[in-house]
Structure formats: C-alpha cells, structure tokens
Design a protein around this motif. Structure first.
Motif, PDB file in Angstrom:
ATOM      1  N   ASN A  33       0.807  -1.218   0.000  1.00 50.61           N
ATOM      2  CA  ASN A  33       0.000   0.000   0.000  1.00 50.61           C
ATOM      3  C   ASN A  33       0.838   1.265   0.000  1.00 50.61           C
ATOM      4  O   ASN A  33       0.517   2.236   0.696  1.00 50.61           O
ATOM      5  N   ASP A  34       1.886   1.275  -0.799  1.00 54.26           N
ATOM      6  CA  ASP A  34       2.748   2.453  -0.879  1.00 54.26           C
ATOM      7  C   ASP A  34       2.152   3.476  -1.852  1.00 54.26           C
ATOM      8  O   ASP A  34       2.634   3.668  -2.969  1.00 54.26           O
ATOM      9  N   HIS A  35       1.058   4.081  -1.422  1.00 52.19           N
ATOM     10  CA  HIS A  35       0.444   5.189  -2.155  1.00 52.19           C
ATOM     11  C   HIS A  35       0.157   4.811  -3.611  1.00 52.19           C
ATOM     12  O   HIS A  35      -0.555   3.849  -3.857  1.00 52.19           O
ATOM     13  N   LEU A  36       0.711   5.531  -4.583  1.00 51.07           N
ATOM     14  CA  LEU A  36       0.433   5.239  -5.995  1.00 51.07           C
ATOM     15  C   LEU A  36       1.343   4.160  -6.572  1.00 51.07           C
ATOM     16  O   LEU A  36       1.168   3.759  -7.738  1.00 51.07           O
ATOM     17  N   LEU A  56      -4.255   5.958  -9.797  1.00 56.46           N
ATOM     18  CA  LEU A  56      -5.229   5.424  -8.844  1.00 56.46           C
ATOM     19  C   LEU A  56      -4.535   4.457  -7.891  1.00 56.46           C
ATOM     20  O   LEU A  56      -3.693   3.655  -8.317  1.00 56.46           O
ATOM     21  N   THR A  57      -4.905   4.512  -6.597  1.00 57.04           N
ATOM     22  CA  THR A  57      -4.330   3.569  -5.641  1.00 57.04           C
ATOM     23  C   THR A  57      -4.974   2.192  -5.800  1.00 57.04           C
ATOM     24  O   THR A  57      -6.062   2.057  -6.372  1.00 57.04           O
ATOM     25  N   ARG A  64     -13.528  -1.333 -14.386  1.00 58.19           N
ATOM     26  CA  ARG A  64     -13.590  -0.424 -15.535  1.00 58.19           C
ATOM     27  C   ARG A  64     -12.323   0.424 -15.675  1.00 58.19           C
ATOM     28  O   ARG A  64     -12.088   1.027 -16.731  1.00 58.19           O
ATOM     29  N   ASP A  65     -11.497   0.490 -14.615  1.00 57.31           N
ATOM     30  CA  ASP A  65     -10.265   1.275 -14.656  1.00 57.31           C
ATOM     31  C   ASP A  65      -9.090   0.496 -15.245  1.00 57.31           C
ATOM     32  O   ASP A  65      -8.059   1.094 -15.588  1.00 57.31           O
ATOM     33  N   ILE A  66      -9.218  -0.827 -15.333  1.00 59.89           N
ATOM     34  CA  ILE A  66      -8.122  -1.651 -15.831  1.00 59.89           C
ATOM     35  C   ILE A  66      -7.874  -1.329 -17.305  1.00 59.89           C
ATOM     36  O   ILE A  66      -8.811  -1.176 -18.091  1.00 59.89           O
ATOM     37  N   TRP A  80      -6.976   5.351 -18.933  1.00 57.84           N
ATOM     38  CA  TRP A  80      -5.990   5.840 -17.973  1.00 57.84           C
ATOM     39  C   TRP A  80      -4.582   5.652 -18.523  1.00 57.84           C
ATOM     40  O   TRP A  80      -4.352   4.789 -19.378  1.00 57.84           O
ATOM     41  N   PRO A  81      -3.603   6.414 -18.003  1.00 58.38           N
ATOM     42  CA  PRO A  81      -2.216   6.222 -18.446  1.00 58.38           C
ATOM     43  C   PRO A  81      -1.593   4.963 -17.855  1.00 58.38           C
ATOM     44  O   PRO A  81      -2.086   4.395 -16.870  1.00 58.38           O
TER      45      PRO A  81
END
Length: 251
Positions: A33-36, A56-57, A64-66, A80-81
């Motif tokens: 869980n190191d932020h991003l 996104l974390t 849908r973000d994959i 997303w990038p």
C-alpha cells in the motif's frame, strides 16, 4: 459425506479485470500500500497485458479502470495512463511468457529486507506458503521506469518466482492470480516475522527442517484452494458492487 473444495463453490466466476482489482485490493490490506506505487499485469497470451492504471491507488481501482497494453507499453484499451514502472513487467513478459501474473510493489517489510540487501530466513509455516524461489537482486540500477534498469533486474531474477529488488521493493510472479496472491502474502509474512525475530534478538537459523523448506519452495502456489477465495469474499463484503462491473472485454 466428504466435502471436496473447489474454487467455483467458494467465489463467483471472475473476469481477468475483476481478478486484478480484487488482487490489488486484498494485497493493499496485506501491506502492499505504498500510495500510488505498484503494478499488476495479467498476460492475455495474445501479445497484450491487462494492467492497473497510473494515478489510482490499489484500494480504489475498479474493473472499468483496468487498461490493456501491448508489450511496448502502448495503451490498447482503456482511459488511464500506463504506470511509470511498467518496463519491469514488459521485460518480464517478453522474457518469460510462462508467467501469467506479476505483482510489483513496496510493502513495508519486504522493502526493509530489500534495503538491507538480504534474504530473510523462513522461520515458520505461514512464511512458506505458495512456494517459489526467492531471488535477491543485489544492484540498484535506477528506477524500473528505465527499460535498461528493468532489463537488468529481469536478467538477475532469472527463473525465480519471487524477488527482492535492492533499494526498491518486491516482485512476485506466478501462473495464476491465486498463486501470486498466496506468494505475495507469504512473502510479506516472511519478511515481517524475520524482522521481528531479529529485533527481539532471537535466532538466526530457522527451526524449519531442510526437507520442509525444499518442499515449500517447490510449491506452485495454486494448490491451497480457499486462501485466495477467503480474501476475495472479505473484499466483496466490503464492496459488493465490484462485480457489477466486469471490466474491459478482449478477444
């Protein structure tokens, strides 16, 4: 009457995108869980990979973000990038097409041992689950957003299934999401418990016999049905709407 556990009796069928999301969210709970930071890739076997997006974390992504990318790191599907360190995965999947799922992140205790440039002893059963050879990559050649540094890391890992990257973090590989989940949890358990034993001034040798360690390392990580599934159910209790979204389709 004998009950034989099977995965399809324990959790619903999951699309690859749903599996990535649940893997990310369950591992976030385990300390990844190191932020991003962090990347998960799923090899579709057609020259493309599914991947979590940048920005996104792991605790907030949804199917849908994959995104889907090619082996040059170009986005094929998704909005997303690509994560900055994706060259590590591109080099891996190019060199080892047998690896279906790969996870990189900076969990607390795994990163401590990578900073020490040491392989932690395997002190207990929970630290041995999932099998796989743990490799230490001794040199820090720069961030893995560099293709050159990523290629050196993959060469150093060789045929290993788990790696500590000096001054960086961990890399966990497997033939399925279940295998990678169990290996990733066990690796952080191993690193945490070994650190606690050292901090307590305890033993440097492991109480586990050599035959047990040899047997544990040889494990494929996908035989313990129920371990991954229990984590999935926990996550779905917290966010039951996740399965309403199957993620991007692919052919």
């Amino acid at each position: 009457m004998t009950f034989t556990p099977t995965a399809d009796r324990l959790i619903p069928d999951l699309t690859p995108a749903q599996q990535i999301v649940l893997l990310a969210r369950t591992l976030w709970r385990e300390g990844y869980n190191d932020h991003l930071a962090g990347h998960i890739t799923y090899n579709l076997g057609d020259g493309t990979l599914l991947c979590n997006p940048w920005l996104l974390t792991w605790e907030e992504i949804r199917p849908r973000d994959i995104i889907r990318i090619d082996l040059d790191g170009n986005v094929v599907d998704g909005d997303w990038p690509v994560p900055l360190g994706i060259p590590l995965h591109l080099e891996l999947h190019s060199a080892r097409p047998d690896v279906q799922v790969a996870v990189h992140n900076h969990p607390t205790y795994g990163t401590v041992w990578s900073d020490l440039v040491e392989v932690p002893p395997m002190f207990d059963q929970s630290s041995s689950l999932g099998g796989g050879e743990l490799v230490l990559v001794h040199e820090y050649d720069g961030g893995v957003n560099s293709r050159e540094a990523a290629a050196k890391a993959i060469s150093a890992i060789g045929g290993g299934e788990l790696a500590l990257l000096a001054g960086h973090g961990v890399f966990v590989l497997g033939s399925s999401v279940r295998a990678v989940h169990q290996r990733a949890v066990a690796l952080e358990t191993r690193c945490r418990n070994a650190w606690m034993v050292r901090a307590a001034g305890g033993r440097s040798d492991t109480p586990l016999p050599p035959w047990y360690i040899e047997q544990a390392v040889a494990g494929k990580g996908d035989k313990f049905i129920g371990f991954w599934e229990a984590s999935v159910r926990e996550e779905l209790r917290a966010a039951p709407e996740l399965l309403d979204d199957p993620g991007i389709s692919h052919s």
